[in-house]
Design a protein around this motif. Structure first.
Motif: not given
Length: 565
Positions: A260-284
């Protein structure tokens, strides 16, 4: 007294403001759209006025708003209002869903184009999901594919859960542009770029925003889910009103989700998605293992500690209180309970089946006035010599090496995509749904890259619908009663809202100083001074007034002029 009157006026004003506050809030949105409704019905009202001048009906007709389908103005990729009354341009899926029973695998759920059951805008039609417990799939091509480059993507459409929603979705899929896309074979596994919209099952209220991200190294797709909105979504599923759902994706990777033209959620595709867009540079390192002699214990028992010789592990925790004395009057020979002397064995008691009958136990009447009956025993107290089982004290572990973790190695699957907005182009809009509720109403689908164009489309469609629904809402009293039926604690708020101002008004306005005469009498009574008779004072004042009038008449020239007989 003047101050008290001002307080009374202020309190009355406060109570009126509290009473009207809810009404004002409820009417704010409808008032904002009032001009749009008036513009829509101006022509019709002018014709009605001319007809009413010629003929006077028995009762004045109630003006209705004739719905006018929104027309897209500006750049857009898809616009559908269904007001032509047909499914022209839409394709029903003829496919079957894999992996489920044959009886329910087919997409045979019914779709119809019709008005809402309780429409406030005659003539407004939409796409209605008609069947319960069926798979539904329908889709339509965009006017041209949308490519994610330098322009934002705005997707919006309307949903009304006419009969409520128990378990089911009302989300839309933006189908990916692929060489093998066949709308007649549209199923759950058909490639899509974005899935967006409401979904509910039980008490789980969702508003999906999912997009399929392509791994630049492997070429495989993975679903990325937006974080859950902080807003409470329950009302949008239960109020049976038409709601406008909007998704805005920007080339800078930001997104907004609006209802209804009121923002209920917002964010960034890079930081606010699950799982993250980019995997970690290092792993165990999966091949790294903890050494056998690795000591993770931060504390250990002191190996040099010795149990004291006087430590008695067998001492009981509780002992009898040797200082306790049996109270006087304790009845040692009387039991606490006795057999009820008035009890009778039931006539149907069978000793062979039920055993020997015994009267029920009742408290011993002889013990009612005594401090106690039966064998007296000393009460128990904590044993001051109790120590329990001895354990060596804990000390820091000199060999502590910390919590072991595998070493880090470079992630062989690492990549860095700084532009996830550049998704797979889309070429169609589709609804692929399963629902345990029927009569879900969809309307006014719109895809564009211009937010102003989207807002104009929303104002011409949903805006008029919202204003009509607001005008048909019940009055303030009915709204308050309905709200209290859903949330009973609101009755307390209503009572306090009315009661508190009334109590304050009574306290400030109906109490205070007594009359001057009563005050004077009280003062004389306190000082024991002689009190004049009130009646005599009044008579003296009247006599003085009469003398004053006689003096005035005597001084008047006319009073000395002789009267003519």
């Amino acid at each position: 007294m003047e101050l008290k009157m001002r307080l009374c006026v202020a309190l009355l004003s406060l109570s009126l403001c509290l009473g009207l506050m809810g009404h004002v809030r409820a009417q704010e949105e409808a008032d904002d759209m009032e001009m749009d409704v008036e513009d829509a019905i101006d022509d019709m009202q002018e014709e009605d006025v001319e007809e009413e001048e010629q003929q006077v009906p028995a009762s004045p007709p109630v003006p209705t708003v004739t719905y006018k389908a929104p027309e897209p103005m500006g750049e857009h990729y898809f616009a559908e209002s269904f007001d032509k009354g047909t499914l022209h341009g839409w394709v029903l899926s003829q496919a079957k869903k894999d992996g489920i029973d044959e009886d329910i695998a087919k997409y045979d759920g019914k779709w119809e184009v019709e008005e809402m059951k309780d429409t406030k805008l005659p003539g407004d039609k939409g796409l209605v999901l008609k069947s319960k417990a069926k798979h539904h799939a329908i889709s339509a091509l965009l006017l041209r594919p949308f490519t994610f480059d330098t322009k934002p993507l705005i997707v919006q459409y309307e949903v009304n859960f006419q009969t409520g929603i128990d378990c089911g979705g009302a989300y839309v899929k933006l189908l990916s542009q692929t060489p093998d896309l066949d709308l007649e074979e549209f199923v759950d596994k058909t490639a899509y770029t974005i899935m967006f919209g409401p979904d509910k099952c039980g008490e789980d209220y969702k508003l999906h925003f999912i997009f399929r991200h392509k791994n630049p190294k492997t070429g495989e797709f993975e679903e990325k889910h937006a974080k859950k909105p902080d807003a409470d979504l329950r009302t949008y599923y239960t109020d049976k009103k038409t709601h406008l759902y909007t998704l805005v994706l920007n080339p800078d990777n930001s997104f907004e989700i609006l209802i209804d033209q009121t923002v209920v959620n917002s964010g960034s595709l890079l930081n606010d998605m699950t799982p993250p867009i980019n995997p970690p540079a290092e792993i165990e390192d999966p091949d790294d293992h903890k050494p056998e002699d690795w000591d993770e214990r931060p504390k250990i028992q002191d190996p040099d500690a010795v149990k004291p010789e006087d430590w008695d592990e067998d001492a009981p925790a509780k002992i009898p209180d040797e200082d306790a004395v049996k109270p006087d009057g304790w009845l040692d020979d009387e039991p606490e309970y006795i057999s009820d002397p008035d009890a009778l064995k039931p006539e149907d008691w069978d000793e062979d089946m039920d055993g020997e009958w015994e009267a029920p136990q009742i408290p011993n009447p002889a013990c009612e006035t005594a401090p106690g009956c039966g064998l007296w025993q000393r009460p128990v107290i904590d044993n001051p010599n109790y120590k329990g089982k001895w354990k060596p004290p804990m000390i820091d572990n000199p060999n502590y090496q910390g919590v072991w973790k595998p070493r880090k190695i470079p992630n062989p699957d690492f990549f860095e995509d700084l532009h996830p907005f550049r998704m797979t182009p889309i070429s169609a809009v589709g609804l692929e749904l399963w629902s345990m509720s029927s009569d879900i109403f969809f309307d006014n689908f719109f895809v564009t890259s211009d937010r102003n164009v989207a807002e104009r489309w929303a104002a011409d469609g949903w805006g008029l619908k919202k204003a009509a629904e607001g005008a048909a809402e019940p009055g303030l009293v009915n709204q308050m009663i309905t709200a209290a039926e859903e949330k009973p604690w609101l009755w307390i708020v209503y009572v306090l809202t009315v009661a508190v101002p009334l109590v304050l008004i009574i306290v400030f306005c109906c109490t205070g100083k007594k009359s001057s005469a009563s005050t004077s009498a009280a003062e004389y009574k306190k000082t024991d001074a002689p009190q004049p008779d009130v009646k005599e004072e009044a008579e003296e004042e009247e006599a003085k007034e009469e003398e004053s009038e006689d003096d005035i008449l005597r001084r008047s020239p006319r009073s000395r002029k002789p009267r003519k007989d």
